[in-house]
Design an enzyme around this catalytic site. Structure first.
Site, PDB file in Angstrom:
ATOM      1  N   HIS A 179      19.256   2.574   1.847  1.00  0.00           N
ATOM      2  CA  HIS A 179      18.530   3.193   1.747  1.00  0.00           C
ATOM      3  C   HIS A 179      17.383   3.008   0.596  1.00  0.00           C
ATOM      4  O   HIS A 179      16.142   3.152   0.513  1.00  0.00           O
ATOM      5  CB  HIS A 179      19.001   4.839   1.278  1.00  0.00           C
ATOM      6  N   ARG A 224      25.680   9.633  -5.063  1.00  0.00           N
ATOM      7  CA  ARG A 224      25.685   9.190  -3.639  1.00  0.00           C
ATOM      8  C   ARG A 224      26.490   8.513  -3.156  1.00  0.00           C
ATOM      9  O   ARG A 224      26.841   8.238  -1.986  1.00  0.00           O
ATOM     10  CB  ARG A 224      23.943   8.423  -3.659  1.00  0.00           C
ATOM     11  N   ALA A 256       3.564   2.664  -5.373  1.00  0.00           N
ATOM     12  CA  ALA A 256       3.404   1.645  -6.410  1.00  0.00           C
ATOM     13  C   ALA A 256       2.015   0.847  -6.407  1.00  0.00           C
ATOM     14  O   ALA A 256       1.085   0.840  -7.400  1.00  0.00           O
ATOM     15  CB  ALA A 256       4.395   0.702  -6.421  1.00  0.00           C
ATOM     16  N   TRP A 316       7.590   8.341   3.405  1.00  0.00           N
ATOM     17  CA  TRP A 316       8.822   9.260   4.323  1.00  0.00           C
ATOM     18  C   TRP A 316       9.770   9.898   3.119  1.00  0.00           C
ATOM     19  O   TRP A 316      10.519  10.584   3.479  1.00  0.00           O
ATOM     20  CB  TRP A 316       9.622   7.896   4.690  1.00  0.00           C
ATOM     21  N   GLN A 355      11.193  12.751   0.928  1.00  0.00           N
ATOM     22  CA  GLN A 355      11.492  13.898   1.503  1.00  0.00           C
ATOM     23  C   GLN A 355      11.659  14.777   0.023  1.00  0.00           C
ATOM     24  O   GLN A 355      11.170  15.867   0.132  1.00  0.00           O
ATOM     25  CB  GLN A 355      12.507  14.120   2.241  1.00  0.00           C
ATOM     26  N   HIS A 372      22.080   5.996   1.675  1.00  0.00           N
ATOM     27  CA  HIS A 372      22.179   7.363   1.861  1.00  0.00           C
ATOM     28  C   HIS A 372      23.211   7.993   2.798  1.00  0.00           C
ATOM     29  O   HIS A 372      23.456   7.338   3.827  1.00  0.00           O
ATOM     30  CB  HIS A 372      20.746   7.577   2.278  1.00  0.00           C
ATOM     31  N   GLU A 393       9.774  -0.288  -5.560  1.00  0.00           N
ATOM     32  CA  GLU A 393      11.018  -0.821  -5.363  1.00  0.00           C
ATOM     33  C   GLU A 393      11.381  -2.162  -5.200  1.00  0.00           C
ATOM     34  O   GLU A 393      12.610  -2.733  -5.528  1.00  0.00           O
ATOM     35  CB  GLU A 393      11.438  -0.153  -3.849  1.00  0.00           C
ATOM     36  N   SER A 444      12.925   7.154  -8.094  1.00  0.00           N
ATOM     37  CA  SER A 444      12.381   5.750  -7.546  1.00  0.00           C
ATOM     38  C   SER A 444      10.594   6.093  -7.429  1.00  0.00           C
ATOM     39  O   SER A 444      10.137   5.192  -7.722  1.00  0.00           O
ATOM     40  CB  SER A 444      12.704   5.275  -6.412  1.00  0.00           C
ATOM     41  N   LEU A 445      10.386   7.138  -6.871  1.00  0.00           N
ATOM     42  CA  LEU A 445       8.798   7.363  -6.821  1.00  0.00           C
ATOM     43  C   LEU A 445       8.380   7.397  -8.152  1.00  0.00           C
ATOM     44  O   LEU A 445       7.143   6.854  -8.626  1.00  0.00           O
ATOM     45  CB  LEU A 445       8.589   8.774  -5.979  1.00  0.00           C
ATOM     46  N   GLU A 487      18.765  18.432  -7.281  1.00  0.00           N
ATOM     47  CA  GLU A 487      19.312  17.448  -6.296  1.00  0.00           C
ATOM     48  C   GLU A 487      20.588  16.936  -7.022  1.00  0.00           C
ATOM     49  O   GLU A 487      20.911  17.108  -8.211  1.00  0.00           O
ATOM     50  CB  GLU A 487      18.330  16.181  -5.990  1.00  0.00           C
ATOM     51  N   ARG A 496      21.136   4.431  -8.147  1.00  0.00           N
ATOM     52  CA  ARG A 496      19.764   5.307  -8.539  1.00  0.00           C
ATOM     53  C   ARG A 496      20.010   6.725  -8.575  1.00  0.00           C
ATOM     54  O   ARG A 496      20.783   7.135  -7.482  1.00  0.00           O
ATOM     55  CB  ARG A 496      18.704   4.955  -7.749  1.00  0.00           C
ATOM     56  N   GLY A 505       0.695  -1.246   0.044  1.00  0.00           N
ATOM     57  CA  GLY A 505       0.124  -0.019  -0.079  1.00  0.00           C
ATOM     58  C   GLY A 505       0.909   1.360   0.107  1.00  0.00           C
ATOM     59  O   GLY A 505       0.409   2.117   0.466  1.00  0.00           O
TER      60      GLY A 505
END
Ligand SMILES: Cc1cc2nc3c(=O)[nH]c(=O)nc-3n(C[C@H](O)[C@H](O)[C@H](O)COP(=O)(O)OP(=O)(O)OC[C@H]3O[C@@H](n4cnc5c(N)ncnc54)[C@H](O)[C@@H]3O)c2cc1C
Length: 533
Positions: free
Chosen positions: A344, A285, A22, A51, A53, A239, A368, A384-385, A120, A379, A19
């Site tokens: 992460h 990263r 995706a 979560w 951000q 991360h 994911e 990813s979202l 970013e 990534r 939930g």
């Protein structure tokens, strides 16, 4: 919320497990087709999506392009990104942002009313849509949860965990579930011809992570145990800036802070990233994570310093990070934030094609838990979202055009009452082993140890939850052991360079990982023999 086995009696043909973004997006895209969404945690909780951000990447700015977004994605992936997949992903980004706006996500806008775009690390343009600074995930999940609860064709079953996938003749036939809040619960087995796994990542297999407890790799494990092909499991992104205030999971200091000019310093106040990469704090990263790791390993400590860049504006610009710091007893407007790298994001997952289909009939995967080829070995932030939304929409389109044999209905409560309590010590030990042996810096000896340990747990434990954790841990460790090079997020101190011979994605199965473990156990046994003789 419905939690009784009776709720399953008119089983829908499509079962979505998970939930987060995706799972919810896929369910909404399938409406008005009836679907059942199963989520271990109540919606809005226990999902990485809530979560997030930073936000979602999309080439929307003047002067930006989908080709440039794809090029950044390909560069971040260290030679393993499927370029067609990346371009298709970035091309679909604007449409998926439109969908999210339609579902009610209040993305931030500039003074002219256009979507405000943040910058970013490793993005060549400002292209991150966000909500109230750093609250994108919460706002997205809240909007989708409302939309789902107002869609009559979507049945929600919260508080159940999928612990086994049933298959016959290389096709999905059903899923075995267990009620989460009842450790002696009986097993519920329901039939399904179309299952969409959207169970998220594996970060919580590590002792230091930013991921919720539900991200323990269970979805990946149940697919692998059913024989599904798994791609790139060795690639785990750490991360670089998890906030070390003694919390598990560790709160995250978003990369956007560095985008706004916050710097990384050690305990002596030196900016250590300048010597490591020309982009300094905005380097990819994995490089930043290793830089932070090295400062901590050398005993100098690592801190994120936003005093000059943000100062008094911190609370307003980054309310979530600010609240985490204040709760941990420090004020980021006036003090550097202690940080460490934390597990992460998982680039690996269930291998899926462009339609989100896995290697067995009737099983799709999105978000994911899937590996599409878009991320390669590393990534790009905020992709990813995007990938979760893009593949959830594609899966919905694929299922809509798919005629499915009717499900056999509820296979029933098998009456198998058993103790499902997770052995706490075993879990803690497994997570520690992942962090110490399969973490930011790896080597062959430590990986071999980890492979043997996880294989033994996977083979011997009678606890299905622990076995599923060990299954995923084994896949990650065995593929990390086999990749004798360093690439992207996978760094081997014994093979520190990238090698052409490994310039390909990993496609593997659980039985291949078990074979690697058997060979390693055999060679350890042989090595010990002369000593024992
Ligand atoms: C702190 C943090 C910040 C991030 N920031 C960003 C960002 O700014 N931009 C970005 O693009 N990405 C970001 N990411 C990554 C991104 O949030 C995730 O990759 C993405 O949300 C995954 O979505 P998902 O729907 O696949 O999984 P999730 O959102 O994790 O949802 C998984 C769902 O599956 C359920 N579940 C799990 N296992 C089972 C099971 N066995 N049975 C039943 N249900 C199960 C869970 O309860 C949950 O509902 C961030 C991640 C974290 C942890």
């Amino acid at each position: 919320m419905s939690n009784s086995i009776r709720d399953f009696t008119n089983a829908d043909d499509v079962l979505i497990i998970g939930g987060g973004l995706a799972g919810l997006f896929c369910a909404l895209k399938l409406a008005p087709r009836p679907v059942t969404v199963i989520s271990a945690a109540p919606l809005g909780q226990g999902a990485s999506s809530a979560w997030a951000q930073g936000g979602i990447a999309a080439a929307l700015a003047e002067g930006d392009s989908v080709e440039a977004h794809a090029a950044d994605t390909i560069a971040a992936g260290a030679g393993l990104v499927d370029e067609d997949v990346a371009l298709a992903l970035t091309c679909e980004a604007p449409e998926r942002i439109e969908d999210l706006l339609r579902y009610g996500v209040p993305f931030d806008r500039d003074l002219e009313g256009k979507l405000a775009l943040g910058r970013e690390a490793a993005h060549s343009a400002r292209r991150i849509v966000h909500v109230r600074g750093d609250m994108a995930g919460q706002a997205i999940v809240a909007a989708l949860t409302d939309a789902v609860r107002n869609t009559p064709s979507i049945r929600l079953v919260e508080g159940f965990v999928a612990e086994r996938l049933l298959t016959d003749n290389n096709a999905v036939t059903g899923v075995q579930l267990r009620r989460l809040d009842d450790i002696a619960s009986t097993v519920v087995t329901i039939a399904a011809r179309a299952v969409v796994l959207a169970t998220g990542g594996i970060g919580h297999l590590y002792a230091v992570t930013t991921n919720p407890q539900e991200a323990s790799g269970l979805g990946l494990a149940i697919a692998a145990r059913a024989g599904v092909v798994i791609a790139d499991p060795e690639f785990v992104q750490f991360h670089p800036t998890a906030i070390m205030v003694g919390r598990d999971p560790a709160p995250l200091a978003t990369e956007a802070l560095r985008g706004e000019g916050a710097t990384l310093i050690n305990g002596r106040g030196e900016r250590f990233m300048l010597a490591r990469h020309s982009a300094g704090e905005l380097a990819p990263r994995d490089i930043v994570a290793r830089g932070v790791f090295a400062e901590i390993a050398a005993g100098r400590g690592a801190f994120l310093d936003a005093r000059a860049a943000l100062g008094a504006r911190f609370a307003e610009k980054f309310p979530t990070v600010y609240a985490s710091c204040i709760a941990g007893g420090l004020d980021p407007a006036t003090q550097p934030i202690p940080i460490a790298p934390a597990a992460h994001y998982h680039m690996g997952g269930i291998a899926v094609d462009a339609r989100g289909r896995s290697s067995i009939d009737g099983l799709w995967a999105a978000g994911e838990v899937a590996s599409t080829g878009a991320h390669g070995a590393n990534r790009l932030a905020s992709n990813s979202l995007l990938e979760a939304a893009v593949y959830a929409a594609r899966i919905a389109a694929d299922i809509s055009g798919h005629s499915l044999p009717s499900p056999a209905g509820v296979l029933g409560d098998q009456g198998l009452a058993r103790d499902c309590a997770m052995p706490a010590d075993a879990t803690v030990a497994l997570r520690k082993l992942m962090s110490s042996h399969v973490g930011v810096i790896r080597d062959g000896e430590a990986l071999a140890d980890a492979v043997r340990s996880f294989a033994a747990i996977e083979r011997d434990t009678g606890n299905i939850a622990l076995r599923n954790m060990a299954t995923t841990a084994l896949l990650v460790a065995a593929s990390a052991f086999s990749r004798r090079e360093s690439r992207g997020a996978h760094f081997r101190s014994d093979y520190p360079a990238e090698k052409q011979a490994f310039a390909h994605r990993t496609m593997t199965t659980l039985s291949e990982a078990q074979d690697i473990a058997d060979r390693l156990s055999e060679s350890a046994r042989q090595a010990a023999q002369p000593l024992m003789a």
